[in-house]
Design a protein around this motif. Structure first.
Motif, PDB file in Angstrom:
ATOM      1  N   SER A  43       6.224  20.207  28.197  1.00 51.73           N
ATOM      2  CA  SER A  43       6.825  19.063  28.869  1.00 51.73           C
ATOM      3  C   SER A  43       7.006  17.892  27.927  1.00 51.73           C
ATOM      4  O   SER A  43       6.083  17.511  27.200  1.00 51.73           O
ATOM      5  CB  SER A  43       5.938  18.633  30.053  1.00 51.73           C
ATOM      6  OG  SER A  43       6.449  17.462  30.649  1.00 51.73           O
ATOM      7  N   THR A  99      10.661  21.299  29.723  1.00 49.48           N
ATOM      8  CA  THR A  99      11.274  20.184  30.428  1.00 49.48           C
ATOM      9  C   THR A  99      11.719  19.145  29.416  1.00 49.48           C
ATOM     10  O   THR A  99      11.099  18.975  28.368  1.00 49.48           O
ATOM     11  CB  THR A  99      10.297  19.532  31.421  1.00 49.48           C
ATOM     12  OG1 THR A  99       9.256  18.868  30.690  1.00 49.48           O
ATOM     13  CG2 THR A  99       9.674  20.576  32.318  1.00 49.48           C
ATOM     14  N   PHE A 135       7.891  15.580  38.034  1.00 53.28           N
ATOM     15  CA  PHE A 135       7.166  16.742  37.523  1.00 53.28           C
ATOM     16  C   PHE A 135       6.584  17.573  38.661  1.00 53.28           C
ATOM     17  O   PHE A 135       6.453  18.792  38.552  1.00 53.28           O
ATOM     18  CB  PHE A 135       6.050  16.276  36.583  1.00 53.28           C
ATOM     19  CG  PHE A 135       5.373  17.385  35.829  1.00 53.28           C
ATOM     20  CD1 PHE A 135       5.921  17.879  34.659  1.00 53.28           C
ATOM     21  CD2 PHE A 135       4.186  17.937  36.286  1.00 53.28           C
ATOM     22  CE1 PHE A 135       5.298  18.909  33.957  1.00 53.28           C
ATOM     23  CE2 PHE A 135       3.565  18.954  35.599  1.00 53.28           C
ATOM     24  CZ  PHE A 135       4.118  19.440  34.431  1.00 53.28           C
ATOM     25  N   THR A 188       9.638  12.303  31.698  1.00 48.35           N
ATOM     26  CA  THR A 188       9.278  13.514  32.424  1.00 48.35           C
ATOM     27  C   THR A 188       7.914  13.346  33.066  1.00 48.35           C
ATOM     28  O   THR A 188       7.782  13.361  34.288  1.00 48.35           O
ATOM     29  CB  THR A 188       9.283  14.727  31.481  1.00 48.35           C
ATOM     30  OG1 THR A 188      10.545  14.803  30.830  1.00 48.35           O
ATOM     31  CG2 THR A 188       9.029  16.011  32.258  1.00 48.35           C
TER      32      THR A 188
END
Length: 822
Positions: A324, A572, A612, A329
């Motif tokens: 991530s 991500t 998230f 994010t």
């Protein structure tokens, strides 16, 4: 971080602002190439057609549709032709995605550049810029290539799309050029990147790298090279269908040959083979898969996850590791004023007023905007302003308050401390507080104020005599519920690695706050990670929580190394820097609100709410989707095995045909709705539960296959025994067929109830309809006669019901039932 530049790139250039001559431009273009960073790949529709024709699913659907059309089953033929649409659309989408990704990458590049040629400022196409060119920059312009900043005045760049950083990056002009072993060494503070944008100030850039050599160009090449490999689900279904088709073809030919040799004639032989073909051809499998993928896309969209590639819906449920991005994010990607620490002689309102006086809304600096929003003060009358510069690390404003002339300053704490008369104890206190806040991932500034004598003030910036006003601490807030989402991933044994360009200390602080690695997260820099991967492989990554100071190539290396360790990796991100990793990942997840177009086009899934937490919910939905598909395929196998076995074995034994084409149509009217409607609607739980990781997609493990085969064998045995018993000495074929069909349909109802556990209205209605349809078609004499059947007796129904209960008991006690409960 220092960048190494071959000295031949700088040959003939000095530190002045001299531009290139026409002759030099031609020579350098011939030597280093032009500045075409994005090259469009023209695949064309012919290439798309060639790739589509390689898909075995296409030929299977066309072939089975033709077969059904030849035997008069036009409805089945049309259904299979309609099922072609999703597969053709998917190939077309993948073709368009590459071109759209390239167009999105181009949106961050300069179209023109202001350069100095032969001593004259000239506007040229960005692609015409060559290495060694002198480019002039001002606010709002994109940098056309990578190079050294030879002049910079109050320069701030927006590098967020390239590096993922939320803050404007201050740059300064390069002074002395360090040389080592034939290379020039340039710090990032003096380096500009193609694709970044000037926020404030002006600059002159000496171009060093152009086209594919730029960092942006490397990212573009990684994105365009991405292949469109078939997903594990596609390969598994294609393999399963091919095996079943081959097996069905062999059995059909063998049955036709046997029936002809037994003396039943050519028509009987052909009818036997065609009936078996209709029963055996597994057209439901691709139809069910396509239908379930559509349902999965809809259900994920309700979870704020927009699926851009439907065939990867199943992969998200198999994710074992999430890489991530931090900024935008896990965090919101914006600065907010989190803490205010006024000095003893000030209050918070006074501290904010001083900070606001030294802030400018027109600068578009997120920190200035956060201060002005928090202060909510009326416009302040300024006498003079001294903007922030890299060497001074402060901004000063001369203001008039209630007739008194004052100097307000804000800037780096160590700089402001030096302007103030602080005792040793006071300085130590504020330094310790600054360090503590920095370790907590805060950006800290100090503020001070000084009264001026309006008559004696010479007009310059005051350098001493300030009264310390206090500290302001800013943070990039975590997204809502991100801690709970990370905890859910940990409980489900999904490894979360935060990948960021931040300093390791800042990254560690954010990791602790979100719950990665507990109180002592394991943090590595991108360079350390690369060295360890080269030295010892990737096994150590299992214990890593954060990769800091990561560049795009290192993110890509991380993803590929994790995949080499057997992980199913989701990545991500929202910036151009995330594109290679998003492309290489098993599941690329882009942010819908803040994400760049390039990231969204490359990603398989786009989060509509940038939360998230939605990733966790999407994984739960993906896992439930695969379980639902698994149960549907299990049902199809459990019912098709006895159907095919009895359709083949009874005629092979010399008995009359068990199933006529109309009987197969009746069974398909039961099988199709059951497979399509019952299992797709099984709900997903909110909790994300652990699952056994599997590097290769397998629909069923060995215990599940054993349960399927055992159930199929038992049901086939029940059908054949029922047929033989009802045939009797009187050779009542119509009665025997009715008994066999009812035994099979009752088994279908039992298997459906066991696998679905009657969750949902569809399961209840389908089970009831299966039993009701059997009663209607068999017990109503006129319908039974039309179907070449005879109504059954009460004891026949009891035997069929017992067989249905036995068929339900086997899957209910087996591993597939446990899968339906997870």
């Amino acid at each position: 971080m220092k960048r190494s530049i071959p000295l031949d790139r700088l040959e003939g250039l000095d530190s002045s602002l001299r531009g290139l001559s026409v002759a030099e431009i031609s020579a350098r273009r011939a030597r280093y190439g032009d500045n075409r960073i994005v090259e469009t790949i023209e695949a064309g529709w012919l290439h798309l057609l060639q790739e589509t024709l390689k898909d075995p699913m296409l030929w299977f659907l066309l072939g089975t549709s033709l077969l059904f059309g030849l035997i008069g089953e036009r409805t089945e033929a049309v259904i299979l032709l309609v099922a072609l649409i999703p597969f053709l659309a998917m190939d077309a989408f993948l073709h368009r995605r590459t071109q759209a990704s390239t167009a999105g990458l181009s949106s961050h590049l300069a179209s023109h550049a202001r350069v100095v040629r032969d001593g004259v400022e000239t506007l040229v196409d960005a692609a015409a810029v060559v290495a060694g060119e002198l480019v002039l920059l001002r606010a709002g312009e994109f940098l056309p290539a990578d190079g050294m900043l030879v002049q910079a005045d109050n320069l701030q760049l927006d590098e967020s799309a390239l590096t993922g950083e939320a803050y404007p990056v201050r740059k300064s002009a390069l002074g002395k050029l360090d040389r080592l072993d034939g290379l020039a060494q340039v710090e990032d503070a003096h380096w500009g990147f193609a694709g970044t944008r000037v926020l404030t100030g002006e600059a002159a850039l000496r171009v060093v790298q152009v086209g594919g050599e730029t960092q942006y160009g490397e990212i573009v090449r990684s994105a365009i090279r991405g292949s469109h490999e078939r997903t594990p689900m596609q390969r598994a279904v294609a393999d399963l269908v091919k095996v079943l088709v081959v097996a069905a073809a062999v059995v059909c030919v063998f049955l036709a040959w046997v029936r002809f040799r037994q003396g039943h004639g050519l028509v009987d032989a052909l009818l036997s083979a065609l009936t078996l073909a209709v029963a055996a051809l597994p057209e439901e499998f691709p139809v069910v898969m396509t239908f379930f993928l559509g349902v999965g896309i809809y259900r994920l969209a309700r979870r704020q996850a927009l699926v851009r590639r439907g065939v990867v819906v199943e992969n998200i449920g198999r994710v074992t590791c999430i890489c991530s991005d931090k900024t935008g994010t896990l965090t919101e990607g914006r600065l907010s004023l989190a803490h205010r620490y006024p000095a003893s002689a000030q209050d918070e309102a006074e501290l904010l007023l001083i900070a606001a006086a030294a802030s400018r809304r027109e600068s578009a600096d997120p920190m200035d905007l956060a201060i002005l929003q928090a202060a909510s003060a009326s416009p302040i009358e300024r006498e003079a302003s001294f903007p922030f510069t890299e060497d001074r690390k402060r901004e000063t404003a001369i203001i008039r308050r209630q007739g008194v002339l004052c100097a307000a300053v804000k800037g780096a704490p160590e700089t402001v401390f030096a302007l103030c008369a602080l005792s040793a104890a006071e300085r130590s206190h504020w330094q310790n507080l600054t360090a503590k806040l920095a370790e907590g991932a805060h950006k800290v500034i100090a503020c001070a104020v000084r009264e001026l004598d309006g008559d004696a003030w010479p007009g310059g910036e005051p350098e001493h005599g300030f009264r310390f006003a206090g500290l302001l601490a800013f943070e990039d807030p975590l997204r809502e519920s991100v801690q709970q989402a990370v905890r859910s991933c940990r409980d489900a044994r999904i490894h979360v690695i935060m990948v960021t360009g931040d300093h390791p200390a800042t990254a560690a602080a954010v990791a602790r706050e979100v719950g990665l690695g507990g109180e002592a997260p394991v943090v590595l820099t991108g360079d350390e990670m690369e060295r360890r991967i080269a030295a010892e492989g990737g096994a150590f990554l299992n214990g890593v929580d954060v990769i800091a100071r990561a560049i795009p190539s290192q993110k890509l290396a991380l993803v590929r190394t994790l995949q080499g360790q057997g992980e199913i990796v989701a990545v991500t991100g929202d910036g151009v820097n995330d594109v290679p990793a998003l492309q290489a990942a098993d599941i690329g997840i882009a942010m819908g609100r803040r994400g760049t177009r390039s990231a969204r086009e490359v990603a398989a899934i786009v989060l509509l709410d940038d939360n998230f937490r939605s990733i966790v919910q999407a994984i739960a939905e993906g896992r439930q989707l695969f379980r639902n598909l698994q149960l549907s395929f299990a049902y199809l196998l459990m019912i098709h095995l006895p159907l095919v076995a009895t359709a083949a074995m009874i005629p092979l034994a010399g008995y009359p045909l068990l199933y006529l084409p109309v009987h197969v149509v009746w069974l398909e009217l039961i099988i199709h709705p059951t497979a399509l409607l019952v299992f797709q609607n099984l709900p997903a739980g909110e909790a994300l539960r652990p699952r056994q990781p599997s590097p290769e997609l397998r629909f069923f493990d060995r215990p599940q296959w054993l349960s399927i085969v055992l159930t199929g064998v038992v049901v086939a045995g029940v059908v054949m025994v029922s047929y033989d018993r009802s045939l009797g000495a009187g050779y009542d074929v119509a009665h025997a067929r009715a008994m066999a069909l009812v035994a099979l349909t009752m088994a279908s109802a039992g298997i459906t109830a066991a696998l679905s556990r009657l969750h949902g209205h569809a399961a209840k209605w389908v089970v009831a309809a299966t039993i009701g349809l059997s009663l209607l078609l068999v017990q109503v004499p006129a319908l039974a006669q039309y179907l070449h059947l005879r109504p059954l007796h009460a004891d026949d129904w009891l035997i069929a019901a017992a067989g249905g209960l036995l068929a339900a008991l086997l899957p209910a006690l087996g591993p597939l039932s446990r899968a339906s409960r997870r």
